[in-house]
Design an enzyme around this catalytic site. Structure first.
Site, mmCIF file in Angstrom:
data_model
loop_
_atom_site.group_PDB
_atom_site.id
_atom_site.type_symbol
_atom_site.label_atom_id
_atom_site.label_comp_id
_atom_site.label_asym_id
_atom_site.label_seq_id
_atom_site.Cartn_x
_atom_site.Cartn_y
_atom_site.Cartn_z
ATOM 1 N N GLU A 109 -9.902 -9.906 -7.860
ATOM 2 C CA GLU A 109 -8.950 -8.798 -7.690
ATOM 3 C C GLU A 109 -7.829 -8.859 -8.741
ATOM 4 O O GLU A 109 -7.392 -7.814 -9.235
ATOM 5 C CB GLU A 109 -8.364 -8.833 -6.274
ATOM 6 N N ASN A 139 -1.687 -0.083 7.174
ATOM 7 C CA ASN A 139 -1.221 -1.443 7.486
ATOM 8 C C ASN A 139 -0.380 -2.106 6.400
ATOM 9 O O ASN A 139 -0.265 -3.321 6.355
ATOM 10 C CB ASN A 139 -2.405 -2.313 7.905
ATOM 11 N N TYR A 184 -12.550 -2.739 -3.321
ATOM 12 C CA TYR A 184 -13.076 -2.736 -1.950
ATOM 13 C C TYR A 184 -14.614 -2.667 -1.957
ATOM 14 O O TYR A 184 -15.191 -2.033 -1.074
ATOM 15 C CB TYR A 184 -12.498 -1.565 -1.169
ATOM 16 N N HIS A 192 -1.975 -5.373 1.403
ATOM 17 C CA HIS A 192 -3.258 -6.026 1.153
ATOM 18 C C HIS A 192 -2.982 -7.422 0.633
ATOM 19 O O HIS A 192 -2.046 -7.622 -0.138
ATOM 20 C CB HIS A 192 -4.060 -5.263 0.086
ATOM 21 N N LYS A 194 0.830 -1.208 0.000
ATOM 22 C CA LYS A 194 0.000 0.000 0.000
ATOM 23 C C LYS A 194 0.870 1.267 0.000
ATOM 24 O O LYS A 194 2.099 1.190 0.218
ATOM 25 C CB LYS A 194 -0.925 -0.048 1.219
HETATM 26 P P1 IDP Z 1 -7.796 -6.790 5.525
HETATM 27 O O1 IDP Z 1 -6.977 -5.800 4.734
HETATM 28 O O2 IDP Z 1 -7.031 -7.301 6.714
HETATM 29 O O3 IDP Z 1 -8.400 -7.875 4.673
HETATM 30 P P2 IDP Z 1 -10.479 -5.628 5.641
HETATM 31 O O4 IDP Z 1 -11.416 -5.778 6.782
HETATM 32 O O5 IDP Z 1 -10.783 -6.333 4.367
HETATM 33 O O6 IDP Z 1 -9.008 -5.970 6.170
HETATM 34 O O7 IDP Z 1 -10.379 -4.058 5.367
HETATM 35 C C1 IDP Z 1 -9.737 -3.581 4.204
HETATM 36 C C2 IDP Z 1 -8.876 -2.392 4.570
HETATM 37 O O8 IDP Z 1 -9.727 -1.328 5.003
HETATM 38 C C3 IDP Z 1 -7.943 -2.633 5.757
HETATM 39 O O9 IDP Z 1 -6.726 -3.254 5.385
HETATM 40 C C4 IDP Z 1 -7.721 -1.238 6.245
HETATM 41 O O10 IDP Z 1 -6.796 -0.530 5.416
HETATM 42 C C5 IDP Z 1 -9.100 -0.633 6.062
HETATM 43 N N1 IDP Z 1 -9.937 -0.779 7.267
HETATM 44 C C6 IDP Z 1 -10.613 -1.875 7.644
HETATM 45 N N2 IDP Z 1 -11.290 -1.667 8.789
HETATM 46 C C7 IDP Z 1 -11.025 -0.377 9.127
HETATM 47 C C8 IDP Z 1 -11.452 0.442 10.216
HETATM 48 O O11 IDP Z 1 -12.197 0.026 11.111
HETATM 49 N N3 IDP Z 1 -10.976 1.717 10.241
HETATM 50 C C9 IDP Z 1 -10.149 2.196 9.267
HETATM 51 N N4 IDP Z 1 -9.736 1.457 8.208
HETATM 52 C C10 IDP Z 1 -10.164 0.183 8.153
HETATM 53 MG MG MG Z 2 -9.893 -7.762 3.214
#
Ligand code: IDP
Ligand code: MG
Length: 139
Positions: A133, A119, A52, A122, A12
């Site tokens: 994707e 984080n 997303y 992805h 990212k």
């Molecule tokens: P993942 O990346 O671990 O699969 P997902 O729940 O699919 O997590 O969420 C996609 C991305 O959206 C996350 O990696 C993060 O960047 C963002 N995200 C998810 N939940 C939150 C939140 O509660 N607050 C802010 N950003 C979030």
């Molecule tokens: Mg995810």
């Protein structure tokens, strides 16, 4: 390699800006997985809305788009048996504060005090997500 699978991995914008592309690739290669495709890309709002789709209606979505378009990402297709499960384990929990030490997010991520989750990586969460994707990013 009949039971080989593929996953879409993104480094990212925070990972690219912090110079962590090599670290992420090193971990993938050290684990023995194969990088089949790799490209530096600028994500657009349109691409992210498809990528997303499950999150578009969530309160954090506008901030997520801002984060994901803040700079280039490195998009990769990574291959190997059970690579989806393996890479998700390597990436760690979504929130770097909760991600276990030893994971990409747990070793390299932190809370930057912005109220957002940054984080680094992805990874597709299922074979169906990966196919969808990969078609979006490399189709
Ligand atoms: P993942 O990346 O671990 O699969 P997902 O729940 O699919 O997590 O969420 C996609 C991305 O959206 C996350 O990696 C993060 O960047 C963002 N995200 C998810 N939940 C939150 C939140 O509660 N607050 C802010 N950003 C979030
Ligand atoms: Mg995810």
């Amino acid at each position: 390699m009949s039971n080989s699978e593929q996953i879409l991995v993104l480094v990212k914008p925070d990972g690219v800006a912090r110079g962590l592309v090599g670290e992420v690739i090193s971990r993938i290669e050290a684990r023995g997985y194969v990088i089949a495709k790799l490209e530096l890309r600028q994500a657009t709002a349109e691409l992210l809305a498809a990528h997303y789709a499950e999150h578009v209606a969530k309160p954090f979505y506008p901030a997520l788009v801002e984060y994901m378009t803040a700079g280039p990402v490195v998009a990769m297709v990574v291959e190997g048996a059970q690579v989806i499960t393996a890479f998700r384990t390597m990436a760690g929990a979504t929130d770097p504060i909760k991600a276990a030490p030893g994971t990409i997010r747990g070793d390299l991520g932190r809370d930057w005090g912005t109220g957002e989750i940054r984080n680094i990586v992805h990874g597709s969460d299922s074979p169906e997500s990966a196919a969808r994707e990969i078609a979006l990013w490399f189709g």
